[in-house]
Structures are given as structure tokens and as C-alpha cells.
Write a protein that holds these residues in place. Structure first.
Motif, PDB file in Angstrom:
ATOM      1  N   LEU A 576     -18.922 -18.343  36.619  1.00  0.00           N
ATOM      2  CA  LEU A 576     -19.531 -18.093  35.317  1.00  0.00           C
ATOM      3  C   LEU A 576     -20.237 -19.325  34.772  1.00  0.00           C
ATOM      4  O   LEU A 576     -19.786 -20.455  34.962  1.00  0.00           O
ATOM      5  CB  LEU A 576     -18.461 -17.644  34.320  1.00  0.00           C
ATOM      6  CG  LEU A 576     -17.821 -16.282  34.585  1.00  0.00           C
ATOM      7  CD1 LEU A 576     -16.671 -16.045  33.624  1.00  0.00           C
ATOM      8  CD2 LEU A 576     -18.849 -15.164  34.460  1.00  0.00           C
ATOM      9  N   ARG A 577     -21.345 -19.058  34.078  1.00  0.00           N
ATOM     10  CA  ARG A 577     -22.035 -20.112  33.342  1.00  0.00           C
ATOM     11  C   ARG A 577     -21.864 -19.942  31.846  1.00  0.00           C
ATOM     12  O   ARG A 577     -22.075 -20.880  31.099  1.00  0.00           O
ATOM     13  CB  ARG A 577     -23.521 -20.102  33.694  1.00  0.00           C
ATOM     14  CG  ARG A 577     -23.813 -20.394  35.159  1.00  0.00           C
ATOM     15  CD  ARG A 577     -25.301 -20.440  35.437  1.00  0.00           C
ATOM     16  NE  ARG A 577     -25.592 -20.769  36.819  1.00  0.00           N
ATOM     17  CZ  ARG A 577     -26.807 -20.926  37.314  1.00  0.00           C
ATOM     18  NH1 ARG A 577     -27.861 -20.779  36.515  1.00  0.00           N
ATOM     19  NH2 ARG A 577     -26.987 -21.230  38.580  1.00  0.00           N
ATOM     20  N   HIS A 578     -21.526 -18.736  31.428  1.00  0.00           N
ATOM     21  CA  HIS A 578     -21.338 -18.467  30.006  1.00  0.00           C
ATOM     22  C   HIS A 578     -20.277 -17.394  29.840  1.00  0.00           C
ATOM     23  O   HIS A 578     -20.316 -16.360  30.512  1.00  0.00           O
ATOM     24  CB  HIS A 578     -22.651 -18.007  29.371  1.00  0.00           C
ATOM     25  CG  HIS A 578     -22.512 -17.625  27.925  1.00  0.00           C
ATOM     26  ND1 HIS A 578     -22.475 -16.317  27.501  1.00  0.00           N
ATOM     27  CD2 HIS A 578     -22.384 -18.384  26.802  1.00  0.00           C
ATOM     28  CE1 HIS A 578     -22.339 -16.284  26.191  1.00  0.00           C
ATOM     29  NE2 HIS A 578     -22.282 -17.525  25.739  1.00  0.00           N
ATOM     30  N   LEU A 579     -19.318 -17.648  28.964  1.00  0.00           N
ATOM     31  CA  LEU A 579     -18.242 -16.690  28.690  1.00  0.00           C
ATOM     32  C   LEU A 579     -17.969 -16.691  27.196  1.00  0.00           C
ATOM     33  O   LEU A 579     -17.682 -17.719  26.601  1.00  0.00           O
ATOM     34  CB  LEU A 579     -16.971 -17.074  29.446  1.00  0.00           C
ATOM     35  CG  LEU A 579     -15.713 -16.248  29.127  1.00  0.00           C
ATOM     36  CD1 LEU A 579     -15.909 -14.799  29.573  1.00  0.00           C
ATOM     37  CD2 LEU A 579     -14.490 -16.854  29.803  1.00  0.00           C
ATOM     38  N   ASN A 580     -18.080 -15.512  26.570  1.00  0.00           N
ATOM     39  CA  ASN A 580     -17.831 -15.394  25.135  1.00  0.00           C
ATOM     40  C   ASN A 580     -16.808 -14.282  24.898  1.00  0.00           C
ATOM     41  O   ASN A 580     -17.085 -13.105  25.098  1.00  0.00           O
ATOM     42  CB  ASN A 580     -19.129 -15.092  24.389  1.00  0.00           C
ATOM     43  CG  ASN A 580     -18.968 -15.228  22.882  1.00  0.00           C
ATOM     44  OD1 ASN A 580     -17.849 -15.373  22.375  1.00  0.00           O
ATOM     45  ND2 ASN A 580     -20.072 -15.203  22.152  1.00  0.00           N
ATOM     46  N   LEU A 581     -15.600 -14.676  24.483  1.00  0.00           N
ATOM     47  CA  LEU A 581     -14.515 -13.735  24.193  1.00  0.00           C
ATOM     48  C   LEU A 581     -14.137 -13.791  22.712  1.00  0.00           C
ATOM     49  O   LEU A 581     -13.072 -13.305  22.314  1.00  0.00           O
ATOM     50  CB  LEU A 581     -13.290 -14.074  25.051  1.00  0.00           C
ATOM     51  CG  LEU A 581     -13.496 -14.089  26.569  1.00  0.00           C
ATOM     52  CD1 LEU A 581     -12.203 -14.511  27.273  1.00  0.00           C
ATOM     53  CD2 LEU A 581     -13.955 -12.735  27.062  1.00  0.00           C
ATOM     54  N   SER A 582     -14.992 -14.339  21.885  1.00  0.00           N
ATOM     55  CA  SER A 582     -14.675 -14.577  20.478  1.00  0.00           C
ATOM     56  C   SER A 582     -14.430 -13.282  19.714  1.00  0.00           C
ATOM     57  O   SER A 582     -14.977 -12.223  20.046  1.00  0.00           O
ATOM     58  CB  SER A 582     -15.812 -15.350  19.810  1.00  0.00           C
ATOM     59  OG  SER A 582     -15.989 -16.602  20.422  1.00  0.00           O
ATOM     60  N   ASN A 598     -14.464 -25.735  30.074  1.00  0.00           N
ATOM     61  CA  ASN A 598     -15.693 -26.221  29.451  1.00  0.00           C
ATOM     62  C   ASN A 598     -15.889 -25.523  28.109  1.00  0.00           C
ATOM     63  O   ASN A 598     -16.308 -24.366  28.050  1.00  0.00           O
ATOM     64  CB  ASN A 598     -16.879 -25.957  30.380  1.00  0.00           C
ATOM     65  CG  ASN A 598     -18.163 -26.585  29.870  1.00  0.00           C
ATOM     66  OD1 ASN A 598     -18.269 -26.994  28.717  1.00  0.00           O
ATOM     67  ND2 ASN A 598     -19.159 -26.649  30.739  1.00  0.00           N
ATOM     68  N   ALA A 599     -15.607 -26.217  27.032  1.00  0.00           N
ATOM     69  CA  ALA A 599     -15.686 -25.612  25.699  1.00  0.00           C
ATOM     70  C   ALA A 599     -17.109 -25.338  25.265  1.00  0.00           C
ATOM     71  O   ALA A 599     -17.332 -24.548  24.342  1.00  0.00           O
ATOM     72  CB  ALA A 599     -14.998 -26.529  24.670  1.00  0.00           C
ATOM     73  N   THR A 600     -18.090 -25.963  25.904  1.00  0.00           N
ATOM     74  CA  THR A 600     -19.481 -25.703  25.529  1.00  0.00           C
ATOM     75  C   THR A 600     -20.014 -24.423  26.176  1.00  0.00           C
ATOM     76  O   THR A 600     -20.973 -23.833  25.686  1.00  0.00           O
ATOM     77  CB  THR A 600     -20.377 -26.884  25.939  1.00  0.00           C
ATOM     78  OG1 THR A 600     -20.296 -27.070  27.352  1.00  0.00           O
ATOM     79  CG2 THR A 600     -19.937 -28.156  25.238  1.00  0.00           C
ATOM     80  N   SER A 601     -19.413 -23.997  27.266  1.00  0.00           N
ATOM     81  CA  SER A 601     -19.869 -22.784  27.955  1.00  0.00           C
ATOM     82  C   SER A 601     -18.974 -21.591  27.692  1.00  0.00           C
ATOM     83  O   SER A 601     -19.367 -20.456  27.952  1.00  0.00           O
ATOM     84  CB  SER A 601     -19.937 -23.037  29.469  1.00  0.00           C
ATOM     85  OG  SER A 601     -20.827 -24.083  29.762  1.00  0.00           O
ATOM     86  N   ALA A 602     -17.769 -21.837  27.197  1.00  0.00           N
ATOM     87  CA  ALA A 602     -16.826 -20.752  26.916  1.00  0.00           C
ATOM     88  C   ALA A 602     -16.484 -20.748  25.425  1.00  0.00           C
ATOM     89  O   ALA A 602     -16.287 -21.798  24.818  1.00  0.00           O
ATOM     90  CB  ALA A 602     -15.558 -20.914  27.750  1.00  0.00           C
TER      91      ALA A 602
END
Length: 1023
Positions: A576-582, A598-602
Motif C-alpha cells: 500500500l501507498r495510501h491507507l485511510n481508516l479514519s 508511516n503516519a503520513t501515508s496511513a
């Protein structure tokens, strides 16, 4: 007359006759000698030509030998009377090499055709000695330097075809002295300067193509005096200035006039319409202003009119729109292409467009300022294949009549103001591959009839007001492969399980709707997914475990839903390059692997029950609840009887195993399939294997190796095709190979690993030991047969395109990644090569032959400080050419060894050369061969068979792109990137290689994404 006088006269006559006969004989002998010498000269020139060929994939030159006369060699034609070579024709044979100066010794040559090959270097100046040459065709090669100056001596030349090479310099002025020329093709090269005015002397010229170069200036006035010219194409250069106003008067016989992708300014000359024989006019992507000629309809033969992306405006008043232009074009009954996209046409879309030619295939009016509605009679244009009205101000409903366009493949109505419902009649467009209706005001439900469009690659309905459920027939259109975008609507209900049919889909975007229910686990079948956006809905439940199989996913957005449960560990293992579970309801400890480091990509904001994770997430630490003393007591009480029972079970099992072993040894009965861990298989006897393979007959033999042979068979119970690998137990190490392969295959499952059905250890009919492995049958054989076909016929039938080879490489990489990282005990294959890559009916790769596989046991961090794994067995393992250098000096078996072998395999797939080729000697290997060629000579070392027709079309455009005319390189860039991965994998020093197959998979997936997106956009741009 006396008798003596008569005798004297007779004697004199005889002397004269004898002299004449002697003279004739001498002349004939002299002529024969010249002919024989000429034939020998031709023969030696052809032998020299053959010696310069380094690649002959179709074995065309195998006939060029001493067993037959050179006039009967393939591609050679001789004059019957003189025996001299008059034609050398080797076009489209994928030959690689250079053209020697001795070509000039074929002095009677009239036709030289080397087109569509891979010749390189400078074309020899000695071509000027071919004074009888009439046709020179060297299109689609890699020749460099300038046009040979001595070619000016070939006064009989009628055809000069050198399109798509790397020629440089100026177009020579002496070309105007070749008065016989009727065809000049110099497009897709690196020519600079201007078009020489001397071309105006070529009164017989009928075809002139100078497209895709670096030419500048204006077209010289002398060109307009070529009275019989039929084809004039200066498309895709960097010519500047205006189109001379007298061009139409000066070229009354002009048929094709192309000047696309240049810097032309000014207006379109009104006199253009005087060239009454014009069939094609293409000046797309310039800076032309003004209007189309009002009476352009007088060009009755016009079939192609393209002025896309200029600054043209409408004739007459703004409210008239394109009425003047369309009204005139109605008279062009042969018109097939009308391109006016990206101009400044305003006014109302005229109803007259429905009266255009019944042959019209492409109507492109997008990106203007047109308003009004689509005429109801649009169905009259029954031949339409592409309709583009995007980016205008069109409104109203889309008429049902659009469903009559049975041949329509692309429909783009996006970015307008259309309203009402999507017409049910769109379901009649069964040829549709691309449907763009985003950014409008459509409402109502998605019509179920769209499910009839089973060829759709793209479906975009985003940013509308659509409501209701997604029809199962629509979400399950299995052909969808580029993207499906239904975002920003008001769709409701659950996501149907049919979404699992989208196994080829790259992007699925369903965000900002009102979907509810759980995310279906069938989504895990969509193995090609790279982008998954489900944010802004009401999905609940957990993230499906099936997502673990989506190894190509790069971007997941599940934010702003009602998802719960723990964040799965496998998310950290995906590329993964981007993960958003917010803003969901996830709970428990956050994993610390992969993207979650990586907090900037997840992003995991808004999940109040999460704990742990990396420091940047600012979550509270996770607490472990202590076990109470009473619970401990209970555990202790239960442990003792359980342990006792376990001991008894073990003893009974050992006794039973001993009893069965003794019984089998005494009876030597027919044994059955060895049970493999995690396999549910039926037992198969030796007799059944013998029956299903025809007694292991030669007809069913499909391969053989160091430890045995493989046979094709058909099981009697269900008719399933299988491959039976019978081990030759006389070979040293065969039994060990059998045991190792059973151990390796017993507990693994992956779509890119060869599926084993069972293992058989038995006794044959002669009472000898028999061991075999039964595998799923692969109908397309092994990769080696595809990239190294045995003969010309097989080579033409078995051709793998660039994208097919890339998919196979990714399949193999994924299989190795699984073996190295995701098995309970890591496995090193130790024999990665094309012969061990099997292809199913869909050309999906399956890695097989685990006879040399090694199981790795990693030491725990508590017990060892060493980072090196221990191994079951060592020694030199693998096949010559693929064995990593460290194995040869006693190095341990490791995953880096497989990475090396994979790198060699990758270079072999794309160069078409075996690492054991004779040319790779004296320190030169396939690694060094590729390293020296990259990045400037990538195409020179590429397998010439890897370009499909579409790839070649893309490649031609890429040649323009390479010159800065287009938008970016496609074929060469991607091929160079793939080979660079191969080089990084096959470095001699292990520490310099890519350190994991996960990195390899990620890089290859990124290259595939770049290739697919850029090639599709490139083809779409020009067609």
C-alpha cells in the motif's frame, strides 16, 4: 572457273567461317566469365550480409547455405538470363544486425526491402553503387546517421521508404535530382532544418510523409508546383508559420494533407477547397484561428477532417453554432471522421449533425461552448463508433434514439448539464467499451440494461444524482478492467456479491454514497485491484479477511463508515501507498508493519478504541489484563488430564503406525496417494495412473528433466486433466528430490504456484518402487516454449506481448514472495527458470518443480544474534545460467539466491535470449549485456516478438513522444524499467540486490500501472 580456283575460294570461305566462329566463341566465353564472376560477387555479398545478422528468430536465413544455389535462398530473386540478384526482400522477419558495405556489390539490385526489422548502425554509403535500384524500403528499423549521400547516384529510384528510424541531419537537397521518385517516406526520425525547396522538382511525386521529425520553417512555395502529388503529410513536426494561402490552388491533385501537432498559426486558407481531390485534412493540435472554409463541402471525396485542439470559431452568429459548417459538410458523403474538439465553437448544437454522412464513424465535438440538446434523430448516424460531446453546456435528457448506434464503442457525455434518467436504450449498445457520463445532473436509478454491455472497460457515472441500488448485472460486468466510478451519488443498499466478478478491474470508486451492510468478502476475488475507495458510506462489520489476497492494492480509503473489529495484520503486508481508516469504530492494537509504520501515508483518526501503534499516531498504550489466581488454578487442573490423554494418544498412534508399516512391508501392496498437509485428496493407485496416461506412453510425454518425466493424463473419475511427474529412481538424488518436493508443496496454497493433487509412492507391475507427483494440468505448457519457440511456425503461433510478459513476471514474483514471506516455514525454490514456469489457458503463470526447494528455519531473536537462517540442506542448487555466484563458492542457500535467478529470468523474458547463449562468453553474461544497453539502446536488445499490433501502434507514437512531441514515453520507458529491475535483482554481490521479493512485486506492479494508464490514454488521445 577452274577446279583449282574453286578449291581456293572454298578454302578461303572455310578460313573466314572458322575465324567468325572463333570470334563468337571468344565473345561468349568472355560474357560467361563476367556472369560467373558477377554471380560469385553476389554470393559473397550475401554471405557477408548473413554474417552480420545476430538474431534470426524465425530462422529465415537457415536456407542460406551451400546446399542450394543462392538464387533459391529465401528472400532472393535473380534475373533468369543473367543469374544476377535483382531483389533482396527480407521485410517483417524480426532480424537484428547491421547492413555491411558489401551490399553495394549487388550491382544489379532493383529492390531492397529490409523494413520492419531491428537493423541498426549507419546505412552504408555504398548503396550509391546500386545504379539500377528502384525501391529502397527500410522502414521501422534503428538506422542512425544521415541519409547516405551517394544515394543521389541512384537515378532510377522511385520508392524511398525510411520511416521510423533514428536518422539525423537535414533532408538533403540532392533529393530533388531523383526525378523518378514517386514515394518518399521519411517520417518518425530526427531530421532537422526545413523542407528543401528542391523537392519541388519532383514532378512525379505522389506520396510525401515527413511526419514526426524536428523540421521547422514553412513549406517552400516550390512544393506547391508538384502538379501530380496525391499524398502530402507533414504531420507531427515542429513546423511554424502560416499555411500559405495559395496551397489549394497549387496542389489540385493533393489527396492527403496532414500537418497535425505542429505550431501552425493563422487561418485556414479558403483556397484549400480548390484541391478537389482531397481525402484527408488533419491539422489537429496547432494554433489555427478563424473559421472553417464556408464551402468546405465541395470536397466530395473527403473522408477525414480533423482540426482538434486549435482556436477555431463558428461561422456566422454565435447562436448559429456549427450550422454553416455542418450544412456544408452534409455534402461530404464519404466522411468518416469529423474532429473539432477543443476549439472555441459556440452556439446551439445543430440538428443538422444527424444528416452527416451515413459512413461517419467518429464525431468529436467536445470541449467547446456548445449548448442545447442532443437531437432525437442521432440514431441516423448508424455507423458511429465514437461520439464525443464532453465539456460543453449541453442540457436536457439524452434521447432514446442514441440506443440505435449499435456500433458505438466510446460514448462521452461527461461535464455537461444533462438531466433526467439514463436511457434504458443504452443497454442496446453491446459494442460499448467506454461510457463516460460523469459530472451531469442525471437522476433515478442505474438502468439494469447496462448489464448487456459485456464489453465495457470503463464505466463512469460519478457526480450525478443517481439513487437506488446498484443492479447486480451492472456491478458484475466482468469485462470492466480500467475503472468503475459511481462516486458522489445517492446510491443505497448493500454492495452485491457480484462485485467479485470484477477480477480484472484496476480501480473501484464507490465513495460518497449511502451504501450499507458489510463489505462483501467476494471483493477479495478482484485480484487486479489497485485503488479501492469506499469512503463516505455506511458500511459496517469488519474488513474482510479475503482482502489479504489483493496483493496489488496501492490505495485503500474506507474512512467515514461504521466499520468495526481489529485492524487486520495483513494490511501491513500489502504494498500500500495510501491507507485511510479514519472515523470508523475499529478497536484493539494497531499493527506496526508495512504502511502502518508511516503516519503520513496511513490515517486512523476518529477511532477512539484503538491503542498502541507507532508513536506518531498518539494513541494510548494497550494494557494486558492479568489472569486471576483462580483462573490459573483452573488451567492447572485441566492441563494434567489433557497432558495424560495426549501421551496415550501419541503412544497409540506410534503403535498403529508401526503396525501399518510392517504390514505394508510384508504385503508390498499397491500404495495410494501420500496425504499432504492441508490437502483434501483422494487416493490414486499406480494402476490408475498407468491407465490415465496410456501406460506412460510416448504420445502423452510432455516433458522430461533430471529426475524423471512428465506425462499428460485424464483421471477416470471426473475426467480432469492432470500432469503426472514420474521420478526416475535410478537417478542419484531422485528419492531425496521427491521427499523435498513433498515437504515444500505439502502446506502451500497460492494462485501462482502449481497445484499438486497428490503424491504417489507405490509398487509398479514389475514389483519395483514407484514414486510420482500428480499436478493440475497446464494447457499452455511452460514459459521456455513461448520465449524460445523451436521453429518458425511455432514462433508465429506462440507470441507473448509486452503486457503478457509483464503479467507473467509479476505472477512469478508473487509466487516467490509468498514462498519467502508467507509460508509457515519460508521456502527457497532454488531452480527459478522458464522451464519451471507453467502457463494455464489464460496465460497465468504457475511456478512448479520444487525438487530442489530448501526449507529455511529462522532462529528466534532470543536464542541467536545471527541474521542468517539455518537450512535443511546445502550444496550447489539450480540450473546453469540461473545459479547465483555465491552458491558456486559454497554460499548458503537463501532467498537472495532466488532473487538473483528471478532477475536472470526477467532479463530472459524481455530480451528473448537464454543466459547460456554462445554469445555470452568470456565474462559477458546476460546481466552485462543488458547493463551496457540501458537506457539508450533498450529496444535494440528487446525481443523483437514482444510488440503486439497495438504495442507497435503505441511505439510509433512513443517515437514522437521521445522527441518531445507527445506526453511521455510508454514502451521504451516501461521496458527499460523492467530490465532495470532485472539488473537490480541479478547483481553479483547479494547485498547489492533488491533485498525482498515484496520490493520486486511493488516495482513491477508500478511499471504495469504506468504502462496500462499511459498506453490507454495515448491511444485514446489520437483515436
Amino acid at each position: 572457273m577452274s577446279q583449282s580456283c574453286a578449291s581456293s575460294l572454298i578454302l578461303l570461305a572455310l578460313q573466314i567461317l572458322s575465324g567468325l566462329l572463333l570470334l563468337c566463341s571468344s565473345s561468349t566465353f568472355s560474357s560467361a566469365t563476367v556472369t560467373l564472376q558477377g554471380n560469385e560477387t553476389d554470393f559473397q555479398a550475401l554471405v557477408d550480409f548473413k554474417s552480420r545478422i545476430s538474431e534470426d528468430p524465425f530462422k529465415i536465413l537457415s536456407s542460406w547455405n551451400n546446399s542450394i544455389h543462392h538464387c533459391k535462398w529465401v528472400g532472393i530473386t535473380c534475373n533468369i538470363s543473367t543469374g544476377r540478384v535483382v531483389q533482396l526482400s527480407l521485410g517483417q522477419q524480426r532480424l537484428t544486425g547491421t547492413v555491411p558495405p558489401s551490399i553495394g556489390n549487388l550491382t544489379f539490385l532493383r529492390v531492397l526491402n529490409l523494413s520492419i526489422n531491428s537493423f541498426h548502425g549507419e546505412f552504408p554509403n555504398e548503396v550509391g553503387r546500386l545504379l539500377y535500384l528502384q525501391s529502397l524500403s527500410i522502414t521501422l528499423n534503428y538506422f542512425t546517421g544521415g541519409i547516405p549521400s551517394n544515394l543521389s547516384r541512384c537515378k532510377e529510384l522511385t520508392v524511398l521508404s525510411a520511416t521510423s528510424n533514428n536518422f539525423t541531419g537535414n533532408i538533403p537537397t540532392w533529393i530533388g535530382n531523383l526525378s523518378s521518385l514517386s514515394y518518399i517516406g521519411l517520417g518518425v526520425n530526427n531530421f532537422h532544418g526545413s523542407i528543401p525547396k528542391e523537392m519541388g522538382y519532383l514532378s512525379g511525386l505522389t506520396f510525401l510523409r515527413l511526419s514526426i521529425n524536428y523540421l521547422s520553417g514553412t513549406v517552400p512555395p516550390s512544393i506547391y508546383n508538384i502538379s501530380s502529388m496525391h499524398y502530402f503529410n507533414i504531420a507531427k513536426n515542429k513546423l511554424q508559420g502560416i499555411i500559405p494561402p495559395d496551397v489549394g490552388f497549387s496542389l489540385p491533385n493533393l489527396e492527403i494533407f496532414g500537418g497535425a501537432i505542429n505550431n501552425f498559426t493563422g487561418t485556414i486558407p479558403v483556397s484549400l477547397v480548390n484541391a478537389s481531390r482531397l481525402r484527408l485534412v488533419d491539422f489537429a493540435q496547432n494554433a489555427l484561428t478563424g473559421t472553417l472554409p464556408k464551402n468546405i463541402g465541395v470536397l466530395k471525396s473527403l473522408f477525414w477532417l480533423n482540426f482538434d485542439y486549435n482556436r477555431l470559431v463558428s461561422n456566422g452568429k454565435d447562436d448559429d453554432g456549427l450550422s454553416f459548417e455542418i450544412n456544408s459538410l452534409v455534402n461530404c458523403t464519404e466522411l468518416e471522421v469529423l474532429g473539432l474538439t477543443g476549439n472555441m465553437f459556440g452556439g446551439e448544437l445543430p440538428n443538422l449533425i444527424t444528416n452527416l454522412s451515413s459512413r461517419l464513424k467518429r464525431l468529436k465535438l467536445g470541449e467547446n461552448k456548445l449548448y442545447g440538446s442532443i437531437p432525437g434523430a442521432i440514431g441516423n448516424l448508424a455507423s458511429l463508433e465514437k461520439l464525443g460531446l464532453e465539456g460543453n453546456l449541453l442540457a436536457g435528457s439524452v434521447p432514446d434514439g442514441i440506443g440505435k448506434l449499435q456500433n458505438l464503442g466510446r460514448l462521452d457525455l461527461s461535464i455537461n448539464r444533462f438531466s433526467g434518467t439514463i436511457p434504458w436504450s443504452l443497454g442496446n449498445l453491446t459494442s460499448l467499451t467506454q461510457l463516460y457520463m460523469q459530472d451531469n445532473n442525471f437522476e433515478g436509478s442505474i438502468p439494469r440494461s447496462l448489464g448487456n454491455c459485456q464489453k465495457l472497460l470503463v464505466l463512469s457515472l460519478s457526480n450525478n444524482k443517481l439513487s437506488g441500488n446498484i443492479p447486480r448485472r451492472v456491478i458484475g460486468i466482468s469485462s470492466l478492467s480500467v475503472y468503475l466510478d459511481l462516486s458522489n451519488n445517492v446510491l443505497t443498499g448493500p454492495l452485491p456479491d457480484d462485485v467479485g466478478n470484477l477480477q480484472s478491474l484496476t480501480q473501484l470508486v464507490l465513495s460518497e454514497n449511502n451504501f450499507s451492510g458489510v463489505i462483501p468478502s467476494s471483493l477479495g476475488k478482484c485480484v487486479s485491484l489497485e485503488v479501492l475507495h469506499l469512503q463516505g458510506n455506511s458500511f459496517d462489520g469488519e474488513i474482510p479477511q479475503s482482502f489479504e489476497g489483493l496483493r496489488g492494492l496501492e490505495d485503500i480509503d474506507l474512512s467515514r463508515n461504521n466499520l468495526s473489529g481489529k485492524i487486520p495484520e495483513f494490511l501491513g503486508e500489502l504494498a500500500l501507498r495510501h491507507l485511510n481508516l479514519s472515523y470508523n469504530n475499529f478497536e484493539g492494537e494497531v499493527p506496526k508493519a508495512g504502511i502502518l509504520k508511516n503516519a503520513t501515508s496511513a490515517s486512523i483518526y476518529g477511532n477512539n478504541k484503538l491503542c498502541g501503534g507507532i508513536r506518531e499516531f498518539n494513541l494510548s498504550s494497550c494494557t494486558t489484563r492479568k489472569v486471576s489466581s483462580s483462573r490459573k488454578s483452573l488451567v492447572l487442573k485441566l492441563t494434567i488430564p489433557l497432558a495424560t490423554t495426549l501421551v496415550i494418544v501419541i503412544l497409540l498412534s506410534c503403535f498403529l503406525a508401526f503396525f501399518l508399516t510392517v504390514k505394508r512391508a510384508r504385503t508390498r501392496s499397491q500404495a495410494s496417494g501420500i496425504p499432504l498437509r492441508n490437502l483434501t485428496t483422494s487416493e490414486i493407485s499406480y494402476s490408475e495412473l498407468a491407465r490415465c496416461t496410456g501406460g506412460f506412453s510416448q504420445e502423452n510425454l510432455i516433458g522430461s528433466g533430471s529426475f524423471g518425466s512428465v506425462y499428460k493424463g485424464t483421471l477416470a473419475d471426473d475426467g480432469a486433466l492432470v500432469a503426472v511427474k514420474v521420478l526416475d529412481l535410478q537417478q542419484r538424488g531422485a528419492s531425496r528430490s521427491f521427499i523435498d518436493e513433498c515437504k515444500a508443496l505439502g502446506g502451500i496454497r497460492h494462485r501462482n504456484l502449481l497445484k499438486i493433487i497428490t503424491a504417489v509412492s507405490s509398487i509398479d507391475h514389475q514389483g519395483d518402487d514407484f514414486k510420482a507427483l500428480v499436478f493440475e494440468f497446464m494447457s499452455n505448457g511452460n514459459l521456455a516454449d513461448w520465449i524460445h519457440p523451436k521453429d518458425n511456425l511455432e514462433g508465429q503461433r506462440k507470441r507473448l506481448t509486452f503486457i503478457q510478459r509483464l503479467n507473467i513476471a509479476i505472477d512469478v514474483a508473487c509466487a516467490l514472495e509468498y514462498l519467502h514471506n508467507f509460508c509457515q516455514t519460508p521456502i527457497v525454490h532454488c531452480d527459478v527458470k522458464p522451464g519451471n514456469v507453467l502457463l494455464d489457458e489464460d496465460l497465468v503463470a504457475h511456478v512448479g518443480d520444487f525438487g530442489l526447494a530448501t526449507l529455511l528455519y529462522k532462529e528466534s531473536s532470543e536464542s541467536s544474534t545471527s541474521k542468517q537462517p539455518s537450512i535443511i540442506s546445502g550444496g550447489l542448487k539450480g540450473s546453469i545460467g540461473y545459479i547465483p555466484p555465491e552458491y558456486g563458492i559454497g554460499g548458503q542457500t537463501s532467498t537472495l539466491g532466488d532473487i538473483y535467478s528471478f532477475g536472470i529470468l526477467l532479463l530472459e523474458i524481455f530480451t528473448g535470449k537464454r543466459p547460456t547463449n554462445a554469445e555470452f562468453e568470456g565474462g559477458m553474461g546476460i546481466h552485462q549485456y543488458a547493463e551496457m544497453a540501458l537506457p539508450n539502446y533498450t529496444m535494440e536488445i528487446a525481443d523483437p516478438c514482444l510488440l503486439s499490433e497495438e504495442d507497435e501502434e503505441i511505439y510509433l507514437k512513443e517515437r514522437a513522444i521521445r522527441k518531445g512531441i507527445g506526453r511521455g514515453r510508454v514502451i521504451e520507458d516501461c521496458l527499460s524499467s523492467v530490465m532495470q529491475v532485472g539488473l537490480c535483482c541479478s547483481a553479483n554481490v547479494p547485498s547489492e540486490r533488491l533485498q525482498s521479493m515484496t520490493l520486486v512485486v511493488n516495482k513491477l506492479q508500478a511499471i504495469k500501472k504506468l504502462f496500462v494508464s499511459n498506453s490507454k490514454s495515448l491511444l485514446t488521445k489520437y483515436y
